[in-house]
Design an enzyme around this catalytic site. Structure first.
Site, short mmCIF file in Angstrom:
data_model
loop_
_atom_site.label_atom_id
_atom_site.label_comp_id
_atom_site.label_asym_id
_atom_site.label_seq_id
_atom_site.Cartn_x
_atom_site.Cartn_y
_atom_site.Cartn_z
CB SER A 1 47.57 40.67 36.45
OG SER A 1 47.00 39.24 35.83
CE LYS B 1 44.67 41.37 41.28
NZ LYS B 1 45.77 41.24 40.19
CB SER C 1 43.89 39.70 37.31
OG SER C 1 45.07 39.86 38.01
#
Length: 470
Positions: A177, A79, A153
């Site tokens: 997230s 990520k 997220s």
């Protein structure tokens, strides 16, 4: 006719190990799909095709080596909150643009397992919002309805896996997230116990909320990624106990669980809000399935105190305020981040100390109240994935934050307790949207949680479902 991305991550790894397909061939397949679909689903913050090809060539040369991972050569990206040495990092923000000179711990472990990175997946700014709509990348969309958010997220990671742009992905979870995007996108998402995956070489986040974990289409794939990530870094304060020699979370996914005591509640934890009909239907149907599989399911009262939200919001705002930004960078962040930072900057040291102490007390009391149970079941979310742009509110960031809290009232409390939690896509709406449920295990007992999740997956499979763009 089946395509390479129809295979699970473990099936791909087996095909590479048997030399039925090369890692380079698989990588080219995913690169082509990303070129075709990424602009539509907003999966990647940055794509790195040349580096991916180099990774794949190296992986092919290493096939059959010592400590060969079952996912060696498979495309599993990090990520954009992860530092990957030599690759641009934005943290989802216009204010940040740098090239790290070292990998962080999850990336080190991913490299050691032979994963191939086709890029870094899209994230919300600094990982703060529960939607992925940053200023530096297109919004991350669930492929099941492209008008709706993939969550946040780790929205880009979920969009990539659910759209067939990666076999699995690694995300981070400080308040939901991983589990939020997994629910929005119909995936398995595991938030491990605190200390299971090191956050080194950097220090723990304020309140020790953040962890790293997998998003995948199947429980076994997620378990295998978690195996690759597990470990401690020099100086870790409280690493999780290691599994017994020769055991693994992948083996847990093949192990039939004993009859378990399952506590359930659907009362929102963070804030009072209405839980939508589809989210309640998912929760109720999961309860029925658990009982049918021989588990004892018992209704309990919501175990957290009402003061939880005020303390959590204070810590979350202080986390935002602690991000090192100069005056010029401050002007580049989103209104929500700016508002959170302003809120955090008003908190005094003693107030923060009291809030963290209160959160730890609330967490301990909740764990004590549920200590007789092996697993806790809750809805995953309180609402279906929001339409893109409908939750973000630049003109009123306080309302934005309140809306996120109403959307995700079940996830963050288990970052506070440090317990492992998993999202499972056991339910689907009449319109074909996935709706996840959350299962929470005892601290450090991912093994039981994964075994139970695999049993539920076997009883009610979901991988035959495909979004239209698949």
């Amino acid at each position: 006719m089946a395509q390479l991305h129809d295979l699970t991550a473990l099936e791909q790894g087996q095909a590479i190990a048997r030399r039925e397909v090369s890692s380079l061939e698989l990588t080219e397949h995913y690169l082509a799909r990303a070129e075709q679909l990424d602009a539509t689903v907003g999966a990647f913050a940055i794509r790195t095709p040349e580096l991916a090809r180099k990774h794949a060539v190296r992986a092919d040369a290493e096939v059959g080596g010592v400590d060969f991972s079952p996912l060696h050569g498979v495309v599993i990206p990090p990520k954009d909150l992860h530092s990957w040495a030599g690759v641009r990092c934005r943290l989802g923000s216009r204010a940040i643009d740098f090239v790290p000179d070292a990998d962080d711990y999850p990336v080190i472990r991913m490299r050691e397992a032979g994963f191939v990175f086709t890029g870094k997946t899209n994230t919300s700014e600094f990982g703060l919002p529960a939607y992925t709509e940053s200023e530096v990348s297109p919004p991350a969309r669930t492929p099941w309805d492209l008008q709706r958010s993939a969550g946040g997220s780790s929205g880009g990671a979920a969009a990539a896996v659910a759209s067939g742009l990666a076999a699995a992905a690694v995300g981070s979870d400080g308040g939901g997230s991983i589990r939020i995007p997994a629910s929005c996108c119909g995936l398995v998402g595991i938030k491990p116990s605190r200390g299971r995956v090191s956050v080194g070489p950097s220090g723990e986040s304020l309140g020790e909320l953040g962890v790293h974990g997998p998003l995948a289409r199947t429980v076994a794939d997620a378990a295998a990624v978690l195996d690759a990530l597990c470990g401690s870094f020099a100086g870790d304060r409280s690493p999780a106990p290691a599994l017994a020699a020769g055991d693994s979370f992948l083996l847990a996914s093949k192990h039939q669980p004993r009859s378990l005591r399952v506590a359930r509640f659907a009362t929102p934890i963070l804030v009072p809000t209405t839980v939508g009909t589809d989210c309640l239907n998912a929760y109720e149907s999961a309860s029925v399935l658990l009982a049918e599989l021989g588990h004892e399911v018992e209704e309990i009262e919501m175990p957290f105190g009402a003061e939880l939200f005020a303390c959590f919001a204070m810590v979350w705002s202080c986390l935002a305020a602690a991000i090192p930004l100069d005056a010029a960078q401050e002007e580049e962040v989103t209104p929500l981040t700016r508002w959170l930072r302003a809120e955090g900057n008003q908190v005094t040291g003693p107030e923060l100390t009291v809030a963290i102490s209160a959160l730890r007390t609330l967490a301990r009391k909740a764990m004590q109240r549920t200590s007789a149970y092996d697993v806790i079941l809750t809805p995953g979310l309180a609402q279906l994935p929001p339409e893109i742009g409908s939750m973000r509110n630049d003109s009123d960031p306080a309302a934005d934050f309140a809306a996120q809290s109403q959307f995700t009232p079940f996830t963050a409390p288990f970052n506070l307790t440090g317990q492992p939690a998993i999202n499972l896509p056991l339910h689907w709406t009449a319109a074909g949207l996935p709706v996840g449920v959350q299962l929470v295990g005892r601290i450090y007992d991912e093994y039981t949680l994964i075994s139970l999740a695999a049993q539920l997956e076997s009883a009610q499979p979901w991988t035959t479902r495909r979004p239209a763009i698949w």
